[in-house]
Design a protein around this motif. Sequence first.
Motif, PDB file in Angstrom:
ATOM      1  N   LEU A 123       0.834  -1.198   0.000  1.00 40.74           N
ATOM      2  CA  LEU A 123       0.000   0.000   0.000  1.00 40.74           C
ATOM      3  C   LEU A 123       0.870   1.249   0.000  1.00 40.74           C
ATOM      4  O   LEU A 123       0.544   2.236  -0.651  1.00 40.74           O
ATOM      5  CB  LEU A 123      -0.926  -0.003   1.215  1.00 40.74           C
ATOM      6  CG  LEU A 123      -1.869   1.181   1.354  1.00 40.74           C
ATOM      7  CD1 LEU A 123      -2.825   1.232   0.168  1.00 40.74           C
ATOM      8  CD2 LEU A 123      -2.622   1.111   2.649  1.00 40.74           C
ATOM      9  N   GLY A 124       1.974   1.203   0.697  1.00 44.61           N
ATOM     10  CA  GLY A 124       2.889   2.343   0.728  1.00 44.61           C
ATOM     11  C   GLY A 124       3.441   2.654  -0.651  1.00 44.61           C
ATOM     12  O   GLY A 124       3.522   3.810  -1.048  1.00 44.61           O
ATOM     13  N   THR A 125       3.816   1.628  -1.382  1.00 45.15           N
ATOM     14  CA  THR A 125       4.328   1.821  -2.738  1.00 45.15           C
ATOM     15  C   THR A 125       3.237   2.380  -3.638  1.00 45.15           C
ATOM     16  O   THR A 125       3.493   3.277  -4.442  1.00 45.15           O
ATOM     17  CB  THR A 125       4.843   0.486  -3.302  1.00 45.15           C
ATOM     18  OG1 THR A 125       5.816  -0.035  -2.405  1.00 45.15           O
ATOM     19  CG2 THR A 125       5.450   0.664  -4.672  1.00 45.15           C
ATOM     20  N   LEU A 126       2.041   1.863  -3.491  1.00 45.72           N
ATOM     21  CA  LEU A 126       0.925   2.339  -4.294  1.00 45.72           C
ATOM     22  C   LEU A 126       0.640   3.812  -4.018  1.00 45.72           C
ATOM     23  O   LEU A 126       0.495   4.614  -4.945  1.00 45.72           O
ATOM     24  CB  LEU A 126      -0.324   1.503  -3.995  1.00 45.72           C
ATOM     25  CG  LEU A 126      -1.573   1.840  -4.789  1.00 45.72           C
ATOM     26  CD1 LEU A 126      -1.355   1.524  -6.263  1.00 45.72           C
ATOM     27  CD2 LEU A 126      -2.751   1.072  -4.261  1.00 45.72           C
ATOM     28  N   LEU A 127       0.592   4.193  -2.739  1.00 43.30           N
ATOM     29  CA  LEU A 127       0.339   5.597  -2.398  1.00 43.30           C
ATOM     30  C   LEU A 127       1.494   6.494  -2.808  1.00 43.30           C
ATOM     31  O   LEU A 127       1.282   7.628  -3.230  1.00 43.30           O
ATOM     32  CB  LEU A 127       0.065   5.743  -0.901  1.00 43.30           C
ATOM     33  CG  LEU A 127      -1.311   5.309  -0.440  1.00 43.30           C
ATOM     34  CD1 LEU A 127      -1.414   5.423   1.069  1.00 43.30           C
ATOM     35  CD2 LEU A 127      -2.401   6.115  -1.104  1.00 43.30           C
ATOM     36  N   ALA A 128       2.721   6.005  -2.690  1.00 39.06           N
ATOM     37  CA  ALA A 128       3.880   6.810  -3.078  1.00 39.06           C
ATOM     38  C   ALA A 128       3.850   7.109  -4.574  1.00 39.06           C
ATOM     39  O   ALA A 128       4.290   8.170  -5.010  1.00 39.06           O
ATOM     40  CB  ALA A 128       5.174   6.086  -2.709  1.00 39.06           C
ATOM     41  N   THR A 129       3.299   6.199  -5.350  1.00 37.51           N
ATOM     42  CA  THR A 129       3.214   6.388  -6.792  1.00 37.51           C
ATOM     43  C   THR A 129       2.052   7.300  -7.173  1.00 37.51           C
ATOM     44  O   THR A 129       2.195   8.161  -8.035  1.00 37.51           O
ATOM     45  CB  THR A 129       3.034   5.028  -7.493  1.00 37.51           C
ATOM     46  OG1 THR A 129       4.133   4.196  -7.139  1.00 37.51           O
ATOM     47  CG2 THR A 129       2.974   5.178  -8.996  1.00 37.51           C
ATOM     48  N   TRP A 130       0.927   7.130  -6.517  1.00 41.65           N
ATOM     49  CA  TRP A 130      -0.298   7.798  -6.933  1.00 41.65           C
ATOM     50  C   TRP A 130      -0.699   8.981  -6.059  1.00 41.65           C
ATOM     51  O   TRP A 130      -1.812   9.486  -6.184  1.00 41.65           O
ATOM     52  CB  TRP A 130      -1.450   6.785  -6.966  1.00 41.65           C
ATOM     53  CG  TRP A 130      -1.288   5.828  -8.083  1.00 41.65           C
ATOM     54  CD1 TRP A 130      -0.788   4.570  -8.014  1.00 41.65           C
ATOM     55  CD2 TRP A 130      -1.581   6.056  -9.453  1.00 41.65           C
ATOM     56  NE1 TRP A 130      -0.764   3.997  -9.255  1.00 41.65           N
ATOM     57  CE2 TRP A 130      -1.238   4.889 -10.155  1.00 41.65           C
ATOM     58  CE3 TRP A 130      -2.097   7.145 -10.155  1.00 41.65           C
ATOM     59  CZ2 TRP A 130      -1.402   4.789 -11.536  1.00 41.65           C
ATOM     60  CZ3 TRP A 130      -2.252   7.039 -11.529  1.00 41.65           C
ATOM     61  CH2 TRP A 130      -1.913   5.859 -12.195  1.00 41.65           C
ATOM     62  N   TRP A 131       0.190   9.491  -5.183  1.00 45.62           N
ATOM     63  CA  TRP A 131      -0.210  10.585  -4.304  1.00 45.62           C
ATOM     64  C   TRP A 131      -0.629  11.844  -5.054  1.00 45.62           C
ATOM     65  O   TRP A 131      -1.536  12.543  -4.592  1.00 45.62           O
ATOM     66  CB  TRP A 131       0.860  10.880  -3.249  1.00 45.62           C
ATOM     67  CG  TRP A 131       2.111  11.506  -3.764  1.00 45.62           C
ATOM     68  CD1 TRP A 131       3.230  10.867  -4.159  1.00 45.62           C
ATOM     69  CD2 TRP A 131       2.366  12.901  -3.934  1.00 45.62           C
ATOM     70  NE1 TRP A 131       4.170  11.768  -4.572  1.00 45.62           N
ATOM     71  CE2 TRP A 131       3.669  13.031  -4.449  1.00 45.62           C
ATOM     72  CE3 TRP A 131       1.626  14.055  -3.709  1.00 45.62           C
ATOM     73  CZ2 TRP A 131       4.233  14.267  -4.731  1.00 45.62           C
ATOM     74  CZ3 TRP A 131       2.193  15.290  -3.990  1.00 45.62           C
ATOM     75  CH2 TRP A 131       3.488  15.373  -4.493  1.00 45.62           C
ATOM     76  N   PRO A 132      -0.057  12.171  -6.201  1.00 45.44           N
ATOM     77  CA  PRO A 132      -0.565  13.366  -6.896  1.00 45.44           C
ATOM     78  C   PRO A 132      -2.022  13.207  -7.333  1.00 45.44           C
ATOM     79  O   PRO A 132      -2.812  14.149  -7.241  1.00 45.44           O
ATOM     80  CB  PRO A 132       0.350  13.503  -8.110  1.00 45.44           C
ATOM     81  CG  PRO A 132       1.594  12.782  -7.742  1.00 45.44           C
ATOM     82  CD  PRO A 132       1.141  11.647  -6.892  1.00 45.44           C
ATOM     83  N   ALA A 133      -2.387  12.020  -7.770  1.00 47.71           N
ATOM     84  CA  ALA A 133      -3.767  11.779  -8.186  1.00 47.71           C
ATOM     85  C   ALA A 133      -4.716  11.867  -6.994  1.00 47.71           C
ATOM     86  O   ALA A 133      -5.844  12.350  -7.124  1.00 47.71           O
ATOM     87  CB  ALA A 133      -3.888  10.410  -8.854  1.00 47.71           C
ATOM     88  N   ILE A 134      -4.253  11.441  -5.837  1.00 46.30           N
ATOM     89  CA  ILE A 134      -5.076  11.526  -4.631  1.00 46.30           C
ATOM     90  C   ILE A 134      -5.319  12.988  -4.276  1.00 46.30           C
ATOM     91  O   ILE A 134      -6.448  13.373  -3.941  1.00 46.30           O
ATOM     92  CB  ILE A 134      -4.403  10.768  -3.468  1.00 46.30           C
ATOM     93  CG1 ILE A 134      -4.375   9.263  -3.768  1.00 46.30           C
ATOM     94  CG2 ILE A 134      -5.108  11.037  -2.151  1.00 46.30           C
ATOM     95  CD1 ILE A 134      -3.515   8.460  -2.831  1.00 46.30           C
ATOM     96  N   LEU A 135      -4.281  13.814  -4.379  1.00 42.31           N
ATOM     97  CA  LEU A 135      -4.450  15.245  -4.092  1.00 42.31           C
ATOM     98  C   LEU A 135      -5.418  15.902  -5.074  1.00 42.31           C
ATOM     99  O   LEU A 135      -6.248  16.724  -4.684  1.00 42.31           O
ATOM    100  CB  LEU A 135      -3.098  15.959  -4.134  1.00 42.31           C
ATOM    101  CG  LEU A 135      -2.125  15.634  -3.008  1.00 42.31           C
ATOM    102  CD1 LEU A 135      -0.819  16.382  -3.222  1.00 42.31           C
ATOM    103  CD2 LEU A 135      -2.718  15.961  -1.670  1.00 42.31           C
TER     104      LEU A 135
END
Length: 54
Positions: free
Chosen positions: A30-42
């Motif tokens: 999950l950490g890797t997934l969030l680290a990759t997609w954090w701009p999309a989350i913002l």
Amino acid sequence: MGSNVFAALVLIVLGLFFLARNLGWIDSGLGTLLATWWPAILVAVGVGMLLKRR
């Protein structure tokens, strides 16, 4: 006011998650997934805030 509190809590939780990951306390996929997609989350949070205003 409720959306401001929600946005603040989301940012705090995300910040704590990334801090824990950088310190090595969390090692998960999950950490890797969030680290990759954090701009999309913002972007999604921002769009949600805009749509709530209308």
